[in-house]
Design a protein around this motif. Structure first.
Motif, PDB file in Angstrom:
ATOM      1  N   LYS A  96      38.326  -5.470 -14.958  1.00  0.00           N
ATOM      2  CA  LYS A  96      38.346  -6.738 -14.312  1.00  0.00           C
ATOM      3  C   LYS A  96      38.478  -8.299 -14.999  1.00  0.00           C
ATOM      4  O   LYS A  96      37.969  -8.287 -16.077  1.00  0.00           O
ATOM      5  CB  LYS A  96      36.673  -6.522 -13.486  1.00  0.00           C
ATOM      6  CG  LYS A  96      36.674  -8.163 -11.895  1.00  0.00           C
ATOM      7  CD  LYS A  96      37.352  -7.661 -10.975  1.00  0.00           C
ATOM      8  CE  LYS A  96      37.628  -8.093  -9.597  1.00  0.00           C
ATOM      9  NZ  LYS A  96      37.672  -7.339  -8.786  1.00  0.00           N
ATOM     10  N   GLN A  97      39.322  -8.907 -14.123  1.00  0.00           N
ATOM     11  CA  GLN A  97      40.193  -9.971 -15.524  1.00  0.00           C
ATOM     12  C   GLN A  97      38.574 -11.322 -14.945  1.00  0.00           C
ATOM     13  O   GLN A  97      38.784 -11.630 -14.004  1.00  0.00           O
ATOM     14  CB  GLN A  97      41.177 -10.523 -14.785  1.00  0.00           C
ATOM     15  CG  GLN A  97      42.298 -10.048 -15.477  1.00  0.00           C
ATOM     16  CD  GLN A  97      42.420  -9.969 -17.070  1.00  0.00           C
ATOM     17  OE1 GLN A  97      41.810  -9.109 -17.945  1.00  0.00           O
ATOM     18  NE2 GLN A  97      41.890 -11.357 -17.513  1.00  0.00           N
ATOM     19  N   THR A 150      34.267  -9.064  -3.939  1.00  0.00           N
ATOM     20  CA  THR A 150      34.997  -9.702  -2.591  1.00  0.00           C
ATOM     21  C   THR A 150      35.163 -10.682  -1.450  1.00  0.00           C
ATOM     22  O   THR A 150      33.837 -10.988  -1.196  1.00  0.00           O
ATOM     23  CB  THR A 150      35.557  -7.952  -2.305  1.00  0.00           C
ATOM     24  OG1 THR A 150      36.871  -8.347  -1.210  1.00  0.00           O
ATOM     25  CG2 THR A 150      34.924  -7.778  -1.058  1.00  0.00           C
ATOM     26  N   GLU A 151      36.045 -11.312  -1.107  1.00  0.00           N
ATOM     27  CA  GLU A 151      36.414 -12.260   0.340  1.00  0.00           C
ATOM     28  C   GLU A 151      36.975 -11.564   0.872  1.00  0.00           C
ATOM     29  O   GLU A 151      37.689 -12.235   1.531  1.00  0.00           O
ATOM     30  CB  GLU A 151      36.259 -13.230  -0.349  1.00  0.00           C
ATOM     31  CG  GLU A 151      35.108 -13.921  -0.903  1.00  0.00           C
ATOM     32  CD  GLU A 151      35.022 -15.435  -1.602  1.00  0.00           C
ATOM     33  OE1 GLU A 151      36.218 -16.404  -1.527  1.00  0.00           O
ATOM     34  OE2 GLU A 151      34.398 -16.150  -2.342  1.00  0.00           O
ATOM     35  N   GLU A 152      37.635 -10.129   0.337  1.00  0.00           N
ATOM     36  CA  GLU A 152      38.440 -10.003   1.420  1.00  0.00           C
ATOM     37  C   GLU A 152      38.171  -9.314   3.005  1.00  0.00           C
ATOM     38  O   GLU A 152      37.216  -8.688   3.007  1.00  0.00           O
ATOM     39  CB  GLU A 152      39.158  -8.550   0.832  1.00  0.00           C
ATOM     40  CG  GLU A 152      41.188  -8.552   0.630  1.00  0.00           C
ATOM     41  CD  GLU A 152      41.168  -7.326   2.178  1.00  0.00           C
ATOM     42  OE1 GLU A 152      41.590  -7.700   3.187  1.00  0.00           O
ATOM     43  OE2 GLU A 152      39.867  -6.134   2.072  1.00  0.00           O
ATOM     44  N   HIS A 162      31.258  -7.941  -2.280  1.00  0.00           N
ATOM     45  CA  HIS A 162      31.340  -6.716  -2.845  1.00  0.00           C
ATOM     46  C   HIS A 162      31.904  -5.305  -2.086  1.00  0.00           C
ATOM     47  O   HIS A 162      31.660  -5.436  -1.191  1.00  0.00           O
ATOM     48  CB  HIS A 162      30.735  -6.176  -3.154  1.00  0.00           C
ATOM     49  CG  HIS A 162      28.996  -5.461  -2.979  1.00  0.00           C
ATOM     50  ND1 HIS A 162      27.946  -6.355  -2.041  1.00  0.00           N
ATOM     51  CD2 HIS A 162      28.868  -4.611  -2.457  1.00  0.00           C
ATOM     52  CE1 HIS A 162      27.428  -5.227  -2.059  1.00  0.00           C
ATOM     53  NE2 HIS A 162      27.481  -4.631  -1.129  1.00  0.00           N
ATOM     54  N   ASP A 163      32.423  -4.950  -2.921  1.00  0.00           N
ATOM     55  CA  ASP A 163      33.944  -3.789  -2.007  1.00  0.00           C
ATOM     56  C   ASP A 163      32.863  -2.778  -3.000  1.00  0.00           C
ATOM     57  O   ASP A 163      31.885  -2.695  -3.092  1.00  0.00           O
ATOM     58  CB  ASP A 163      35.234  -3.714  -2.794  1.00  0.00           C
ATOM     59  CG  ASP A 163      35.110  -3.929  -4.572  1.00  0.00           C
ATOM     60  OD1 ASP A 163      33.775  -3.152  -5.223  1.00  0.00           O
ATOM     61  OD2 ASP A 163      35.818  -3.947  -5.995  1.00  0.00           O
ATOM     62  N   GLU A 164      33.266  -1.007  -2.513  1.00  0.00           N
ATOM     63  CA  GLU A 164      33.131  -0.295  -3.019  1.00  0.00           C
ATOM     64  C   GLU A 164      32.168   0.851  -3.644  1.00  0.00           C
ATOM     65  O   GLU A 164      31.277   0.829  -4.184  1.00  0.00           O
ATOM     66  CB  GLU A 164      33.803   1.472  -2.502  1.00  0.00           C
ATOM     67  CG  GLU A 164      33.921   0.729  -1.189  1.00  0.00           C
ATOM     68  CD  GLU A 164      35.018   2.772  -0.727  1.00  0.00           C
ATOM     69  OE1 GLU A 164      34.179   2.919   0.040  1.00  0.00           O
ATOM     70  OE2 GLU A 164      35.577   3.243  -1.657  1.00  0.00           O
ATOM     71  N   GLY A 218      28.197  -9.606 -14.835  1.00  0.00           N
ATOM     72  CA  GLY A 218      27.765  -8.418 -14.373  1.00  0.00           C
ATOM     73  C   GLY A 218      29.004  -7.771 -14.365  1.00  0.00           C
ATOM     74  O   GLY A 218      29.404  -6.853 -14.725  1.00  0.00           O
ATOM     75  N   THR A 219      30.624  -8.402 -13.627  1.00  0.00           N
ATOM     76  CA  THR A 219      31.324  -8.063 -13.260  1.00  0.00           C
ATOM     77  C   THR A 219      32.316  -7.685 -14.615  1.00  0.00           C
ATOM     78  O   THR A 219      32.997  -6.916 -14.572  1.00  0.00           O
ATOM     79  CB  THR A 219      31.635  -9.016 -12.268  1.00  0.00           C
ATOM     80  OG1 THR A 219      31.011  -9.816 -11.281  1.00  0.00           O
ATOM     81  CG2 THR A 219      33.108  -8.200 -11.425  1.00  0.00           C
TER      82      THR A 219
END
Lengths: 584, 288
Positions: free
Chosen positions: B14-15, A443-445, A436-438, B58-59
């Protein structure tokens, strides 16, 4: 060293062996004597040999030895199982009226007491063990009045009649021996002191540490030998506004504890090896969601179901490496019963300061062993609570991004992010086991992934620098021979020093309570001519990590019979090992 | 808690990556409406989700939330609720997540009667792993792992809940937005475990349990039939009726006492003293 007395009661599971032993242990503690107990038990409810052993002295005792002086034998098997430890001066108390024909070796003192009939006269056959305790008092010259105090503590809740009957049963045993035998206490001298001691085992100390540290939620699933932590907390946690849930399985237990921790409670679960296996998937979630959680593993013999009621220290690799992927964690392993208390307190602080899973690794020997301590050994005023970076409502602003989102997994220099519990205004956020990000969003960046992995691992680095990953030391600090140990072997090692000293062998003992991070022992090992790592497993898991750290081969003493080290036996092992060549 | 909360306050920016037309959009909107209508706000709400398409919720929602491991969302929700009886707990799951890997937890969360709302997005297929049979798939439903159908009867989650001693059992259809939101709201308002099985069609992999199928076949217990949810026998009858599919509140025990109340848990467990509690030496003295 024959100052100490080794006493045991043995019979079939269900014979009340445990409570009989406990009553005698408490009586000795009340008399200001040190006590160290151990148990032999089988994985069944009724039937099967079981024994409760007590070693007692006016001096501190912290291990078992290969010697048994007084044995209360309710079955023939109790005698057979202990033949190796019985000696010429041993006395065996048994009931000659019972159907079995006791075979007592000629050189030992046979004390035939009609336990059952005397108990019946005092009010019920159930008290035959108490009759035996009275007899044991007489044989050793131990004042039976101390037994009265222990009986009051044990049966006080059941009414004065029960207490009186038990006291009478004890007197009956005492008088029977007085009238029928002329033993002159077999030369034992059961001195008493004015010291006030508390008597408790490792699991009780863990539970007590948890309450002192502010643990309010515990979920667990019954498993030997961890269950008594849950039992301890069940009886007491509600007094502090907390709750224990007996979950449907270990998977549920660890996830409930995780939920409570995310909600802001100091939370804990405990299990033994097989249960840890089931919980392992969730460790990764605890670590990546950065949830503070204490997970205790009270080790027993594995693998698989192994020997569920026997001692082993075989889960160290699992605690260090268990789980898929790379999971930052701390592994703390108390080395004594008082350390079970203090390291539990520390585990909660570490968990919240660094928002990580903390493994508290104990073992069966420590969990069932009771030992006496001055109450100050658990001085509650010394307990400090550190909740880490828990943000208050007015601190939330500092951690919001430009869009006003709370950065629950903010990349920081020390690797520790702010922590907001539900109810904190404007800090709502999600956490996940996905990378995940902050903000906690998937995320998969590539860069984000690296930042988050590094951030989580950096917590360990920070802790490595900021905390004291110390060790305890015993023996001669300048000795050429270095012994390294972890977990419950410490007591036996300390007592082994006395035996070694008699043989003119000086050793330095280092007992390590931190498995990860752990103290760097390079200097200590390089300064020693011989290094031996002592542990209760077959492959030397701790020796492996030490060799890896220091890049030097060490000698190993491994015991994996299912029984803990005994002080005298360990001294012999060390003597033998010192003459061995270091492995190439 | 504030009175001017709108359901969009529970929406994150978030979409969603759900397939266009996925039933989960409607399911989630109904959950957000129910939360807003019952006076909750994102700061006092905790949403737990498991794994799968449902787990993504949750996102897309805005609240305190945890996206956990497969099948274990209910224990996490239980832990949150026990530690913080003041927090509204909403758990989202899928039919695979809840009735297969998490079936054991489902039975026990139901029987504990933990005060939370559990919405299961039931699309009768494994969507995120690209179309395998789920515990609620029909016995003749052909998929990549069951080319001739699972050849075993589907789990009846409502019956499982009833047998486990549920205090609130309902079923909704995500596309019937008003009814769905209304029923989830009843589950949130219920004192105890509010279980809602939501038909949430998978437009990509399930061509049998489609929007059209539910639209044509669903019978509304309250709007079309005179079903009294407090009547246990009547509830049993509709739950075990294999000829029809129903939406509505099947069963509600009006005397339900939630787990934390049964156990006298009232305190906010996040509050602990700065050092050991005042009387903590008593813990030591009991070992004299």
């Amino acid at each position: 060293m024959a100052e100490d007395l080794n006493w045991a009661v043995g019979g079939e599971a269900g014979d009340g062996i445990d409570s009989t032993g406990k009553i005698f242990a408490q009586a000795l503690a009340r008399a200001g004597r040190h006590v160290f107990t151990s148990k032999d038990f089988a994985s069944r409810i009724r039937g099967g040999y079981t024994a409760y052993k007590i070693r007692t002295s006016v001096n501190k005792v912290q291990s078992v030895v290969d010697r048994l002086d007084i044995l209360v034998a309710l079955t023939q098997r109790t005698i057979d199982e202990n033949l190796d430890e019985l000696h010429e001066g041993s006395a065996i108390i048994y009931d000659g009226e019972r159907s079995w024909d006791a075979e007592i070796p000629d050189e030992m003192t046979a004390v035939d007491v009609p336990l059952k009939s005397l108990a019946e006269e005092a009010g019920g056959a159930i008290m035959r063990n108490i009759v035996a305790l009275g007899a044991a008092c007489e044989i050793t010259g131990f004042d039976v009045e101390y037994l009265d105090e222990a009986l009051e503590k044990r049966f006080g809740g059941k009414g004065s009649k029960i207490v009186e009957n038990n006291k009478e049963a004890a007197r009956a045993g005492q008088e029977y021996v007085q009238e029928n035998y002329d033993l002159d206490h077999l030369g034992y001298n059961i001195d008493t002191t004015d010291n006030d001691y508390v008597l408790l085992n490792g699991n009780e100390a863990i539970g007590m540490g948890a309450l002192a540290a502010g643990c309010r939620f515990y979920a667990g699933y019954p498993i030997t030998p961890a269950t008594s932590i849950m039992e301890y907390l069940t009886e007491r946690i509600e007094d502090y506004g907390g709750h224990v849930v007996q979950a449907e399985d270990e998977l549920s237990a660890v996830n409930m504890s995780l939920g409570a921790a995310r909600a802001g409670a100091r939370s804990m679960t405990a299990t033994s090896g097989a249960g840890i296996d089931l919980m392992t998937e969730t460790f990764g979630l605890v670590a990546t969601s950065e949830t503070p959680l204490v997970i205790a593993d009270v080790q027993r013999s594995g693998p698989s179901t192994g020997m569920p009621t026997k001692q082993e220290q075989g889960d160290l690799n699992m605690a260090l490496y268990g789980g898929h992927g790379e999971v930052p964690r701390f592994v703390v392993a108390p080395t004594s019963i008082t350390e079970c208390f203090w390291k539990t307190v520390e585990a909660f602080n570490l968990a919240e300061k660094y928002q990580t899973p903390v493994f508290l690794v104990s073992d069966l020997a420590m969990s069932v062993t009771e030992q006496t301590f001055p109450p100050e050994a658990f001085d509650m005023d010394e307990v400090e609570i550190d909740r880490g970076k828990l943000v208050e409502d007015d601190e939330v602003d500092e951690w919001l991004d430009a869009q006003g989102h709370f950065r629950a997994h903010a990349v920081t220099e020390d690797g520790v992010s702010p922590r907001a519990i539900p109810g904190t205004t404007d800090a709502a956020h999600m956490s996940t086991g996905l990378e995940h990000d902050e903000l906690g969003r998937r995320t998969e960046e590539e860069d984000e992934r690296v930042h988050q992995v590094d951030k989580r691992n950096r917590k360990v680095e920070t802790a490595q620098n900021e905390e004291d990953w110390d060790y305890r030391e015993f023996g001669d600090p300048d000795a050429d021979n270095l012994i390294i140990s972890w977990g419950s072997n410490e007591g036996a090692l300390i007592e082994a020093l006395d035996y070694l000293e008699e043989d003119g062998i000086d050793v330095r003992v280092i007992s390590v309570p931190y498995i990860f991070p752990r103290p760097n022992l390079t200097e200590e090992i390089e300064a020693a001519a011989d290094t031996i790592v002592v542990e209760c497993n077959a492959t030397g898991q701790f020796a492996d990590v030490i060799e890896h750290d220091v890049l030097t081969r060490v000698k190993r003493i491994n015991k994996y019979t299912g029984v803990r080290f005994k002080a005298d036996e360990l001294a012999d092992d060390i003597t033998d090992k010192l003459t061995e060549e270091v492995p190439a | 808690m504030s009175s001017d909360v709108r359901f969009t306050d529970f929406k994150s920016d978030k979409q969603p990556t759900w397939c266009p037309g996925c039933g989960d959009f409607g399911t989630m909107n109904g959950m957000m409406k129910a939360l807003a209508n019952t006076g909750n706000d994102p700061d006092n709400t905790f949403v737990v989700a498991g794994i799968g398409c449902s787990g993504k919720i949750g996102t897309y929602m805005h609240s305190y939330a945890l996206h956990g491991v497969h099948g274990r969302a209910l224990p996490v929700g239980t832990g949150v609720k026990m530690a913080r009886p003041d927090i509204e707990v909403m758990v989202a799951g899928g039919d695979g997540d809840g009735y297969s890997i998490g079936a054991g937890h489902f039975v026990h969360a139901v029987r504990r009667n933990v005060d939370m709302t559990y919405c299961v997005m039931d699309n009768r297929i494994y969507g995120l792993t690209k179309g395998q049979a789920s515990p609620t798939s029909r016995s003749d439903f052909e998929t990549s792992t069951t080319p001739e159908g699972p050849k075993q009867p589907p789990v009846n989650p409502l019956a499982l809940a009833l047998a486990s001693g549920a205090s609130f059992i309902a079923q909704t259809f995500s596309s019937d937005a008003m009814r769905h939101a209304e029923i989830v709201q009843k589950a949130v308002e219920h004192d105890g475990f509010g279980f809602v099985n939501v038909f949430s069609p998978c437009v990509t992999f399930n061509d049998v349990d489609t929007y059209d199928y539910f639209r044509d076949s669903l019978v509304d217990l309250q709007e079309e039939e005179d079903h009294d949810p407090t009547d246990y026998e009547a509830a049993k009858e509709v739950i075990l009726d294999s000829d029809k599919e129903y939406q509505g509140v099947m069963y509600q025990n009006e005397n339900s006492v939630p787990y934390h109340e049964q156990h006298g848990v009232t305190e906010d467990m996040s509050e602990i003293p700065d050092g050991a509690p005042e009387d903590a030496m008593d813990l030591v003295r009991e070992f004299y």
